[in-house]
Design a protein around this motif. Sequence first.
Motif, PDB file in Angstrom:
ATOM      1  N   LYS A  71      35.720 132.997   1.660  1.00  0.00           N
ATOM      2  CA  LYS A  71      34.807 134.046   1.228  1.00  0.00           C
ATOM      3  C   LYS A  71      33.409 133.696   1.720  1.00  0.00           C
ATOM      4  CE  LYS A  71      34.063 131.958  -3.340  1.00  0.00           C
ATOM      5  NZ  LYS A  71      34.117 132.194  -4.808  1.00  0.00           N
ATOM      6  N   THR A 120      29.243 135.600   3.033  1.00  0.00           N
ATOM      7  CA  THR A 120      28.305 136.708   3.181  1.00  0.00           C
ATOM      8  C   THR A 120      27.833 136.781   4.626  1.00  0.00           C
ATOM      9  OG1 THR A 120      26.418 135.300   2.600  1.00  0.00           O
ATOM     10  CG2 THR A 120      27.520 136.475   0.798  1.00  0.00           C
ATOM     11  N   SER A 151      24.889 139.142   7.404  1.00  0.00           N
ATOM     12  CA  SER A 151      23.863 140.171   7.606  1.00  0.00           C
ATOM     13  C   SER A 151      23.778 140.481   9.084  1.00  0.00           C
ATOM     14  CB  SER A 151      22.499 139.703   7.077  1.00  0.00           C
ATOM     15  OG  SER A 151      22.044 138.575   7.791  1.00  0.00           O
ATOM     16  N   THR A 153      23.834 144.269   5.122  1.00  0.00           N
ATOM     17  CA  THR A 153      24.403 143.022   4.631  1.00  0.00           C
ATOM     18  C   THR A 153      25.849 143.275   4.247  1.00  0.00           C
ATOM     19  OG1 THR A 153      23.684 143.492   2.367  1.00  0.00           O
ATOM     20  CG2 THR A 153      22.183 142.213   3.774  1.00  0.00           C
ATOM     21  N   GLY A 154      26.567 142.207   3.964  1.00  0.00           N
ATOM     22  CA  GLY A 154      27.956 142.392   3.593  1.00  0.00           C
ATOM     23  C   GLY A 154      28.587 141.137   3.038  1.00  0.00           C
ATOM     24  N   THR A 155      29.801 141.316   2.538  1.00  0.00           N
ATOM     25  CA  THR A 155      30.599 140.200   2.043  1.00  0.00           C
ATOM     26  C   THR A 155      31.950 140.219   2.750  1.00  0.00           C
ATOM     27  OG1 THR A 155      31.502 141.539   0.228  1.00  0.00           O
ATOM     28  CG2 THR A 155      29.488 140.267  -0.215  1.00  0.00           C
ATOM     29  N   GLU A 160      36.042 138.249   2.593  1.00  0.00           N
ATOM     30  CA  GLU A 160      36.975 137.355   1.920  1.00  0.00           C
ATOM     31  C   GLU A 160      38.356 137.591   2.507  1.00  0.00           C
ATOM     32  OE1 GLU A 160      36.871 138.302  -2.188  1.00  0.00           O
ATOM     33  OE2 GLU A 160      37.836 140.256  -1.964  1.00  0.00           O
ATOM     34  N   THR A 184      36.162 143.211   4.381  1.00  0.00           N
ATOM     35  CA  THR A 184      34.710 143.169   4.448  1.00  0.00           C
ATOM     36  C   THR A 184      34.137 144.390   3.735  1.00  0.00           C
ATOM     37  OG1 THR A 184      34.623 144.367   6.557  1.00  0.00           O
ATOM     38  CG2 THR A 184      34.756 141.963   6.663  1.00  0.00           C
ATOM     39  N   TYR A 202      26.230 134.491   9.335  1.00  0.00           N
ATOM     40  CA  TYR A 202      27.202 134.414   8.252  1.00  0.00           C
ATOM     41  C   TYR A 202      27.179 133.025   7.619  1.00  0.00           C
ATOM     42  CZ  TYR A 202      30.196 131.703  11.375  1.00  0.00           C
ATOM     43  OH  TYR A 202      30.674 130.724  12.202  1.00  0.00           O
TER      44      TYR A 202
END
Length: 577
Positions: free
Chosen positions: A180, A182, A184, A204-206, A208, A220, A433
């Motif tokens: 996992k 993050t 941008s 931005t984003g995450t 996993e 994502t 990231y």
Amino acid sequence: MKHIFRRLTALFTAFTMTAGISVTALAAQNGSFDLQINGEIVAFEDLKPINRNNRIFVPFRDTLEALGAEVSYDNATHTTTAVRGDTTIAFSPGQTSVTVTENGVTQELETSMVISSGNAYIPVRFLGEVFDYPVGWDSAEKTALLIDTDTILEQAGSFSLMNRYLEYSNTYNTQPYVFKGTFSFSVDMPGDETTAAIMPISGTGTLEGISEADKLNMSTAIQLDTAKLKNYIATEAPDEASATAANYVVSTLENINFDYIMDISSGKMYMHSPLFTLLGMPEDAWILIDLDGLYASMGMDVSLSELMETMTTNDFESYLKTSLASVPLTSVNDYAAFEDSISVFQALFSDAAFQQQADGYVSQINIDNETAYVHMTTKLLETNGAISGYALDLSAEDSSTNSVSLSISQSNDAASGQFQFHLTNLLTMAFDYNMTMEPTTQQALSQPDSNNIIDMMEMANYTATPAIPEEVAATPITEDTSAVMEDSSAVAEDSAAEDSATAEDSAAAEDSAAAEDSAAAEDSAAAEDSAAAEDSAAAEDSAAAEDSAAAEDSAAAEDSPATEDSENTVKEDIAAS
């Protein structure tokens, strides 16, 4: 990131592989032919390569001996055998297959042998497949091209440190890992006033997912900064209906989710996103990308599974050899460039390239000439005598100030990276990231559980015009709504727009009978459009609802677009957005 170096190298190799020209497809029909091995034309004494059905065949004995093999013939069994290192090739006249034994493993490979004037000829591409060598064809020179990478890599020296890195990397193949993190990003493009008004686009984003030796599942969630887009729509939209349609699309893009499933063993990748519904696809649709098939259609002889499999051997030379085997050759001059590439690998990754430091080993390379500057540093981290991570930094710039920079690293179970790319007067983009990972008992999927799997090549069958919800297309734009639209935060909330419409037309929205009475009462003063009022009372669809709203606001508005024009405007603006 897990296997960052591995996937970077694979990606680098994939980018360098452009569509090669097949020897079997482009060989000339007539005339004499030559064979070039490692940049040198083979001086055949009596025999020359021949063409059969657009395939180039080379003399078996002379060619194998030129590659350093020992060739013998058994009169009793009528078998010709060539032995080179750990590989043995044997065949008998009349057979449609050749026996190949490599490292003790024997297999029968189908191929077409040609016997001419008592001499055996073998397809030159077959030799490339057996020894995992790059093969090509120079149509102008009528010359088959073959590169003996074994000999070149032997001259490059030892890669024992990189083998230790592969051993570290392969520890992540022993079981699945969850990860996992993050990220941008930003994209900027120079241009006219319109482009300047909406750029840069950032977000931005995450992420996993689960990673295994041959599978990767990842989700994502991207949050796009749409403030500039909304401000541009509010100030530049030609009319309010267009603004409503454009804002609907923009609000859809504010939060974007993507799901990925990659199966390296099959060479297939699947993608899913709610965003695909804007293209007319079903909600549960997954897009299939057949990477191996895509490479094959472009003339690239590459298999992701074979490429990744070589990494599990902890043998960096084998990995380099497999990667280089897919590099296309189209000219007798390509060998010089090939040698340069090998020299770069040697300068970066051979044992002689690394200098020992307190926390590991570092190699550096600088290329500086009139056309480009490249600097690359590779560091292998060491803890208690074992490789425990890496760090790679790359920067490059050409004479036109186009540039790229990359910095990625991993230390045990934590990874990070930054990427920047700049094309002068065209594009500037950045991505970074951070992520962590840990062992898990979960298993990664090899394909999605869905009946709606759409091949990427079939996407053209779907319309690019998104369907706008009826309530959005039919919502009248009033002065209050316009004021709300100027406030970007309020525009993003559908409830504010609905409240604004309800404030003026609450009676009509609550009761269809009351709506008819209200329309009749208001339209008594606006007899100029009684036909529209009748349509409003009778219509039940969203287009008639727009006519009703336009009729009710005719006293306040100078001009109200017809229902048909309004619908067309919405569709056109959505397509443009």
